[in-house]
Write an enzyme that holds these catalytic residues in place. Structure first.
Site, PDB file in Angstrom:
ATOM      1  N   ARG A   1      -0.216   8.415   9.616  1.00  0.00           N
ATOM      2  CA  ARG A   1      -0.057   7.051   9.649  1.00  0.00           C
ATOM      3  C   ARG A   1       0.175   6.343   8.338  1.00  0.00           C
ATOM      4  O   ARG A   1      -0.438   6.423   7.382  1.00  0.00           O
ATOM      5  CB  ARG A   1      -1.513   6.432  10.169  1.00  0.00           C
ATOM      6  CG  ARG A   1      -1.681   5.109  10.196  1.00  0.00           C
ATOM      7  CD  ARG A   1      -3.003   4.665  10.569  1.00  0.00           C
ATOM      8  NE  ARG A   1      -3.785   5.024   9.283  1.00  0.00           N
ATOM      9  CZ  ARG A   1      -4.476   3.705   8.803  1.00  0.00           C
ATOM     10  NH1 ARG A   1      -4.785   2.553   9.447  1.00  0.00           N
ATOM     11  NH2 ARG A   1      -5.428   3.872   7.827  1.00  0.00           N
TER      12      ARG A   1
ATOM     13  N   GLU B   1       0.792  -1.068   0.135  1.00  0.00           N
ATOM     14  CA  GLU B   1       0.053  -0.026   0.043  1.00  0.00           C
ATOM     15  C   GLU B   1       0.911   1.333  -0.271  1.00  0.00           C
ATOM     16  O   GLU B   1       2.080   1.148   0.185  1.00  0.00           O
ATOM     17  CB  GLU B   1      -0.882  -0.089   1.148  1.00  0.00           C
ATOM     18  CG  GLU B   1      -1.908  -1.190   1.196  1.00  0.00           C
ATOM     19  CD  GLU B   1      -2.922  -1.052   2.472  1.00  0.00           C
ATOM     20  OE1 GLU B   1      -4.084  -1.189   2.006  1.00  0.00           O
ATOM     21  OE2 GLU B   1      -2.473  -1.127   3.525  1.00  0.00           O
TER      22      GLU B   1
ATOM     23  N   ARG C   1      -1.112   8.566   1.918  1.00  0.00           N
ATOM     24  CA  ARG C   1      -2.445   9.082   1.634  1.00  0.00           C
ATOM     25  C   ARG C   1      -2.862  10.736   1.775  1.00  0.00           C
ATOM     26  O   ARG C   1      -3.700  11.128   1.059  1.00  0.00           O
ATOM     27  CB  ARG C   1      -3.175   8.384   2.859  1.00  0.00           C
ATOM     28  CG  ARG C   1      -3.572   6.992   2.762  1.00  0.00           C
ATOM     29  CD  ARG C   1      -4.247   6.597   4.101  1.00  0.00           C
ATOM     30  NE  ARG C   1      -4.348   4.974   3.485  1.00  0.00           N
ATOM     31  CZ  ARG C   1      -4.791   4.253   4.631  1.00  0.00           C
ATOM     32  NH1 ARG C   1      -5.040   4.776   5.741  1.00  0.00           N
ATOM     33  NH2 ARG C   1      -4.934   2.961   4.029  1.00  0.00           N
TER      34      ARG C   1
ATOM     35  N   HIS D   1     -10.917   9.166   8.080  1.00  0.00           N
ATOM     36  CA  HIS D   1     -10.659   7.710   8.340  1.00  0.00           C
ATOM     37  C   HIS D   1      -9.860   7.378   9.435  1.00  0.00           C
ATOM     38  O   HIS D   1     -10.372   6.408  10.217  1.00  0.00           O
ATOM     39  CB  HIS D   1      -9.898   7.554   7.012  1.00  0.00           C
ATOM     40  CG  HIS D   1      -9.384   6.106   6.954  1.00  0.00           C
ATOM     41  ND1 HIS D   1     -10.479   5.050   6.829  1.00  0.00           N
ATOM     42  CD2 HIS D   1      -8.431   5.406   6.824  1.00  0.00           C
ATOM     43  CE1 HIS D   1      -9.890   3.790   6.616  1.00  0.00           C
ATOM     44  NE2 HIS D   1      -8.542   3.991   6.733  1.00  0.00           N
TER      45      HIS D   1
ATOM     46  N   HIS E   1      -9.030   9.531   4.337  1.00  0.00           N
ATOM     47  CA  HIS E   1      -8.798   8.247   3.191  1.00  0.00           C
ATOM     48  C   HIS E   1      -9.078   8.854   1.929  1.00  0.00           C
ATOM     49  O   HIS E   1     -10.273   9.369   1.614  1.00  0.00           O
ATOM     50  CB  HIS E   1      -9.645   7.108   3.462  1.00  0.00           C
ATOM     51  CG  HIS E   1      -8.918   6.100   2.651  1.00  0.00           C
ATOM     52  ND1 HIS E   1      -9.121   5.863   1.243  1.00  0.00           N
ATOM     53  CD2 HIS E   1      -8.314   4.935   3.123  1.00  0.00           C
ATOM     54  CE1 HIS E   1      -8.457   4.665   0.868  1.00  0.00           C
ATOM     55  NE2 HIS E   1      -7.941   3.841   2.227  1.00  0.00           N
TER      56      HIS E   1
HETATM   57  C1  LIG Z   1     -13.110   1.274   6.761  1.00  0.00           C
HETATM   58  C2  LIG Z   1     -11.880   1.204   7.449  1.00  0.00           C
HETATM   59  C3  LIG Z   1     -10.979   0.469   7.067  1.00  0.00           C
HETATM   60  C4  LIG Z   1      -9.541   0.272   7.705  1.00  0.00           C
HETATM   61  N1  LIG Z   1      -8.617  -0.248   7.162  1.00  0.00           N
HETATM   62  C5  LIG Z   1      -7.457  -0.708   7.807  1.00  0.00           C
HETATM   63  C6  LIG Z   1      -6.553  -1.533   7.579  1.00  0.00           C
HETATM   64  O1  LIG Z   1      -6.603  -2.158   6.487  1.00  0.00           O
HETATM   65  N2  LIG Z   1      -5.258  -1.650   8.054  1.00  0.00           N
HETATM   66  C7  LIG Z   1      -5.118  -1.025   9.455  1.00  0.00           C
HETATM   67  O2  LIG Z   1      -4.158  -1.397  10.097  1.00  0.00           O
HETATM   68  N3  LIG Z   1      -6.171  -0.207   9.967  1.00  0.00           N
HETATM   69  C8  LIG Z   1      -7.328  -0.018   9.117  1.00  0.00           C
HETATM   70  N4  LIG Z   1      -8.252   0.956   9.576  1.00  0.00           N
HETATM   71  C9  LIG Z   1      -8.041   1.212  11.029  1.00  0.00           C
HETATM   72  C10 LIG Z   1      -8.327   0.116  12.088  1.00  0.00           C
HETATM   73  O3  LIG Z   1      -9.413  -0.569  11.684  1.00  0.00           O
HETATM   74  C11 LIG Z   1      -8.587   0.745  13.425  1.00  0.00           C
HETATM   75  O4  LIG Z   1      -7.764   1.600  13.772  1.00  0.00           O
HETATM   76  C12 LIG Z   1      -8.692  -0.397  14.457  1.00  0.00           C
HETATM   77  O5  LIG Z   1      -9.422  -1.226  14.013  1.00  0.00           O
HETATM   78  C13 LIG Z   1      -9.192   0.545  15.877  1.00  0.00           C
HETATM   79  O6  LIG Z   1      -9.109  -0.628  16.618  1.00  0.00           O
HETATM   80  P1  LIG Z   1      -9.481  -0.252  18.350  1.00  0.00           P
HETATM   81  O7  LIG Z   1      -9.593  -1.581  18.980  1.00  0.00           O
HETATM   82  O8  LIG Z   1      -8.599   0.693  18.726  1.00  0.00           O
HETATM   83  O9  LIG Z   1     -10.965   0.156  18.143  1.00  0.00           O
HETATM   84  P2  LIG Z   1     -12.426  -0.425  17.335  1.00  0.00           P
HETATM   85  O10 LIG Z   1     -12.130  -1.412  16.818  1.00  0.00           O
HETATM   86  O11 LIG Z   1     -12.938   0.814  16.769  1.00  0.00           O
HETATM   87  O12 LIG Z   1     -13.311  -0.509  18.680  1.00  0.00           O
HETATM   88  C14 LIG Z   1     -13.793   0.382  19.552  1.00  0.00           C
HETATM   89  C15 LIG Z   1     -14.693  -0.397  20.642  1.00  0.00           C
HETATM   90  O13 LIG Z   1     -14.985   0.674  21.802  1.00  0.00           O
HETATM   91  C16 LIG Z   1     -16.300   0.636  21.920  1.00  0.00           C
HETATM   92  N5  LIG Z   1     -16.819   1.926  22.562  1.00  0.00           N
HETATM   93  C17 LIG Z   1     -16.397   3.291  22.029  1.00  0.00           C
HETATM   94  N6  LIG Z   1     -16.948   4.230  22.905  1.00  0.00           N
HETATM   95  C18 LIG Z   1     -17.498   3.492  23.619  1.00  0.00           C
HETATM   96  C19 LIG Z   1     -18.441   3.857  24.840  1.00  0.00           C
HETATM   97  N7  LIG Z   1     -18.504   5.133  25.315  1.00  0.00           N
HETATM   98  N8  LIG Z   1     -18.906   3.122  25.812  1.00  0.00           N
HETATM   99  C20 LIG Z   1     -18.790   1.539  25.477  1.00  0.00           C
HETATM  100  N9  LIG Z   1     -17.912   1.310  24.385  1.00  0.00           N
HETATM  101  C21 LIG Z   1     -17.420   2.007  23.763  1.00  0.00           C
HETATM  102  C22 LIG Z   1     -16.948   0.356  20.678  1.00  0.00           C
HETATM  103  O14 LIG Z   1     -18.547   0.071  20.666  1.00  0.00           O
HETATM  104  C23 LIG Z   1     -16.023  -0.618  20.002  1.00  0.00           C
HETATM  105  O15 LIG Z   1     -16.501  -1.909  20.658  1.00  0.00           O
HETATM  106  C24 LIG Z   1      -9.619   0.822   9.147  1.00  0.00           C
HETATM  107  C25 LIG Z   1     -10.555   1.656   9.621  1.00  0.00           C
HETATM  108  C26 LIG Z   1     -11.657   1.664   8.835  1.00  0.00           C
HETATM  109  C27 LIG Z   1     -12.847   2.351   9.481  1.00  0.00           C
END
Ligand SMILES: Cc1cc2nc3c(=O)[nH]c(=O)nc-3n(C[C@H](O)[C@H](O)[C@H](O)COP(=O)(O)OP(=O)(O)OC[C@H]3O[C@@H](n4cnc5c(N)ncnc54)[C@H](O)[C@@H]3O)c2cc1C
Length: 533
Positions: A388, A116, A292, A353, A244
């Site tokens: 990033r 990428e 990006r 994004h 993005h």
């Molecule tokens: C469309 C898309 C494509 C992507 N593609 C990539 C990729 O190819 N490679 C890569 O490395 N990254 C990618 N990313 C980024 C990556 O997916 C995220 O940065 C990563 O998954 C975040 O993980 P996390 O565990 O921090 O949070 P998340 O997976 O977002 O989880 C957040 C959690 O917190 C909970 N939560 C939030 N607020 C509260 C609250 N007040 N009370 C209770 N629960 C709460 C939510 O319900 C959820 O369960 C992408 C993101 C998107 C949106």
């Protein structure tokens, strides 16, 4: 009231990685994971491109991955953290595979690595174009089998509990602010409960919903960042919002925009403007595979020059069978709105994004608040900083989920007592009479952030944004004081705080660096610093 040993807010990759490890280490202790939606409704589930990691040591090396990450971060990365993530990431990927996640392989049985923007080598492991869904599936299945983990779904965390809640004055200068758990609104019982814990991890994900168009699902409202800011914890580098470049443009369709992963450009997709001209060579030597921020600004510029709401992504010359094999989800989605990628170009435009900044953490995931850790997109670890590198975020979430676990299990042994915590106070509040007050404020917020604090910024636009935010903040605080709390109101309040932090950091940064581009300062300062609020 719920009492638990380890509390985890968020069921994405960061929260579940940590929960699993803590629970396996202490089978006799209770780990509680709270999530405001379904367990798998997370940013993690929507990740398409994959997870970056050095697995082919013949062609690739840690040095190359480190170097690519440092270049993307535009001078602000913490080199020690970059090295930690790149080197330790390989073991985390191995664990993920042991937990059942499957990544695509080629005909020789080797991992089919993708490339990428910004990566000098093929190093992205992926599962077709639904990598996040596969990773989340494997994690949820493994966590569900762990007897000492309880998942509480549909439970909205309102605030972290600190000394402030039992009458002490807590300010930015208080050095021993301590977290004792959270107040949370259980959406099934409609009761606001206290969930007390010795150690809490925030893994609340991103904040894309602050903008009108985003690839993030509706849960991404920056709750963790706002909670820590209210609790007087440290927040860092919020101005660095990654847009993005290629979200699917659908006229008149709002909310979460469907992402067209840049792996499509990695495989040969070409961006074209209104006139059908491939334009990326005007902006960067790396053309369609430039980082990006450069691609997003180039698209923004082409849209402004030509007065269009999108540009085109041309995949017509690509091998159709290969496309369908690698990107089945994208192929189906496009087909569902009448676009056959073998015959038609795909309309795309940039969308908010990823949040590079967030809750400031150290190399063990500790925040500035005691007994409180943060990992994943809500944290600012020192890895991404000004920008990033694609597919580094899932890796970072796992590495710091793991590191927070290592530190927390030691810290846990030192905590003996828990103070008396008062119940949630609902005095003087009533059910909201007009939800329109909340929904309209949200629309205003998203519009002003997109128009004034988007890909290209100026001092005047930032000033205007701040003035309008001030009014929205006052109105929402008045509403909050008199209204029974709801997730909608809580999220609006959080998003206003996050927007304020983005604008404030953007105002402090008097230069254009990485994702922050201000036409009043078209230069980089020789000495540049992280902005900490
Ligand atoms: C469309 C898309 C494509 C992507 N593609 C990539 C990729 O190819 N490679 C890569 O490395 N990254 C990618 N990313 C980024 C990556 O997916 C995220 O940065 C990563 O998954 C975040 O993980 P996390 O565990 O921090 O949070 P998340 O997976 O977002 O989880 C957040 C959690 O917190 C909970 N939560 C939030 N607020 C509260 C609250 N007040 N009370 C209770 N629960 C709460 C939510 O319900 C959820 O369960 C992408 C993101 C998107 C949106």
């Amino acid at each position: 009231m719920i009492k638990t040993d380890f509390l985890v807010i968020g069921s994405g990759i960061a929260g579940l990685t940590y929960a699993l490890k803590v629970a396996q280490r202490y089978p006799d202790k209770q780990v509680t994971v709270v999530t405001k939606a379904h367990t798998d409704e997370t940013n993690t589930k929507y990740a398409q491109g994959g997870i970056a990691g050095v697995t082919d040591f013949e062609k690739d090396s840690f040095e190359k991955h480190i170097n690519d990450t440092l270049i993307a971060g535009d001078g602000l990365c913490n080199p020690k953290i970059v090295e930690i993530v790149v080197k330790e990431g390989v073991d985390r990927i191995r664990e993920l595979i042991e937990w059942g996640a499957q990544f695509d392989k080629d005909s020789d049985g080797d991992y089919a690595l993708g490339k990428e923007g910004g990566h000098s080598e093929f190093r992205i492991l992926h599962h077709k174009d639904v990598t996040g869904r596969e990773m989340e599936r494997a994690l949820v299945e493994t966590v569900t089998k762990q007897p000492n983990i309880t998942i509480i779904k549909h439970c909205f965390v309102i605030d972290i509990i600190t000394q402030h809640h039992f009458g002490f004055l807590v300010t930015k200068s208080t050095t021993d602010v301590t977290c004792y758990g959270v107040y949370a609104l259980n959406l099934e019982t409609r009761q606001t409960e206290k969930i007390l814990a010795k150690i809490t991890l925030l893994a609340t994900g991103g904040n894309g919903q602050v903008y009108r168009t985003t690839t993030n699902p509706s849960i991404a409202t920056g709750d963790g960042v706002a909670m820590v800011y209210r609790a007087k914890g440290r927040i860092e580098n919020m101005e660095f919002i990654q847009f993005h470049p290629t979200a699917l443009y659908e006229a008149g369709v709002g909310g979460q925009a469907f992402l067209i992963t840049e792996a499509v450009r990695g495989d040969g997709g070409i961006l074209r403007n209104k006139h059908g001209e491939a334009f990326m060579d005007k902006y960067d030597d790396r053309k369609d595979l430039a980082p990006r921020d450069i691609v997003a600004r180039a698209i923004d510029s082409e849209m402004k020059i030509n007065g269009t709401e999108h540009v085109w992504l041309d995949c017509r010359h690509m091998d159709k069978e290969k496309f369908i094999h690698h990107f089945p989800n994208i192929y189906e989605k496009c087909l569902s709105i009448g676009i056959d990628v073998a015959k038609n170009m795909i309309p795309v435009s940039p969308a908010a994004h990823y949040s590079c900044g967030g809750i400031k953490t150290n190399e063990w995931g500790r925040t500035s608040i005691q007994q409180l850790y943060a990992a994943g997109e809500c944290a600012s670890t020192g890895l991404h900083e000004a920008n990033r590198l694609a597919s580094n975020s899932l890796l970072e979430a796992m590495v710091f989920g793991h590191r927070a676990y290592l530190d927390a299990v030691e810290e846990f042994k030192k905590i003996n007592s828990q103070p008396e915590i008062p119940d949630w106070d609902t005095k003087g509040t009533n059910h909201p009479r007009e939800m329109i007050l909340i929904t309209q404020s949200l629309k205003e917020l998203q519009l002003l952030m997109s128009d004034y604090v988007g890909i290209v910024r100026t001092d005047v636009r930032l000033q205007r944004a701040m003035k309008r935010l001030d009014l929205l903040w006052q109105e929402t605080e008045d509403l909050y004081k008199t209204t029974t709390v709801s997730p909608q109101l809580g999220e609006l309040r959080n998003m206003i705080s996050v927007a304020y932090l983005i604008v404030k950091c953007a105002q402090f940064r008097k230069e254009s660096r990485g994702l922050h581009f201000n036409t009043d300062y078209l230069f980089k300062n020789e000495i540049s610093q992280n902005i900490i609020l």
